[in-house]
Design an enzyme around this catalytic site. Structure first.
Site, short mmCIF file in Angstrom:
data_model
loop_
_atom_site.label_atom_id
_atom_site.label_comp_id
_atom_site.label_asym_id
_atom_site.label_seq_id
_atom_site.Cartn_x
_atom_site.Cartn_y
_atom_site.Cartn_z
N CYS A 1 0.25 3.30 3.47
CA CYS A 1 0.68 2.86 4.81
C CYS A 1 1.78 1.81 4.78
O CYS A 1 2.32 1.47 5.83
CB CYS A 1 -0.51 2.34 5.61
SG CYS A 1 -1.04 0.68 5.13
N CYS B 1 0.85 -1.18 0.00
CA CYS B 1 0.00 0.00 0.00
C CYS B 1 0.89 1.24 0.00
O CYS B 1 1.78 1.36 0.84
CB CYS B 1 -0.88 -0.01 1.24
SG CYS B 1 -1.82 1.49 1.47
N CYS C 1 -7.28 -0.93 1.14
CA CYS C 1 -6.29 -1.47 2.07
C CYS C 1 -6.99 -1.74 3.40
O CYS C 1 -7.65 -0.85 3.95
CB CYS C 1 -5.16 -0.47 2.25
SG CYS C 1 -4.00 -0.94 3.55
N CYS D 1 -8.17 -4.93 -10.02
CA CYS D 1 -7.75 -3.89 -10.94
C CYS D 1 -7.31 -2.70 -10.08
O CYS D 1 -8.13 -2.04 -9.46
CB CYS D 1 -8.94 -3.54 -11.83
SG CYS D 1 -8.58 -2.33 -13.09
N CYS E 1 -5.30 0.72 6.32
CA CYS E 1 -5.45 2.18 6.42
C CYS E 1 -6.69 2.69 5.68
O CYS E 1 -6.92 3.89 5.63
CB CYS E 1 -4.20 2.90 5.93
SG CYS E 1 -4.00 2.86 4.15
ZN LIG Z 1 -2.75 1.02 3.50
#
Ligand SMILES: [Zn+2]
Length: 135
Positions: free
Chosen positions: A54, A51, A99, A123, A102
């Protein structure tokens, strides 16, 4: 006041400081980068995609496949790293992916296309992820 690097922002203003304007629009405002514009569309490098907001591990590079849709596509995730939310914007019903750590927007997940044996296509915006190549 000292802030640990592992501390997640708690307000959108704090995210705005941490991210570039383009990243903020995609990650925190569920924007979509233009097709074929992202840096990871054709990337084959081995490693782990994290991510970009984060740093949580999301997708191993061996789940990435060529979908020819213009965005990086993955047919699996690191278990528990990505959550799904029904998105009824733009007059369509799609499944948004975020995510799990976060709550930042990653993209959408599509099923039933049989592009791979797992029949799943995450995607994902390149702006939402960051590749850490295998050492
Ligand atoms: Zn994240």
């Amino acid at each position: 006041m000292a802030t640990e690097e592992t501390t997640l922002p708690t307000t959108e203003n704090e995210w705005k400081v941490r991210l570039t304007p383009a990243e903020f629009r995609v990650l925190r405002q569920a924007g979509t980068e233009p097709a074929w514009s992202g840096e990871y569309v054709d990337t084959k490098t081995e490693g782990t995609y994290q991510c970009r907001a984060c740093g949580a591990d999301l997708y191993p590079s061996d789940t990435k496949f060529d979908s020819h849709c213009g965005w990086p596509s993955f047919d699996d995730t690191i278990p528990g790293s990505v959550k799904e939310i029904v998105d009824r914007s733009h007059g369509m019903e799609r499944t948004e992916i975020r995510c799990a750590r976060c709550d930042s927007h990653l993209g959408h997940v599509f099923r039933g296309e049989w592009m791979t044996d797992k029949n799943t296509r995450h995607c994902v915006n390149s702006l939402s992820i960051k590749l850490t190549p295998k050492a």
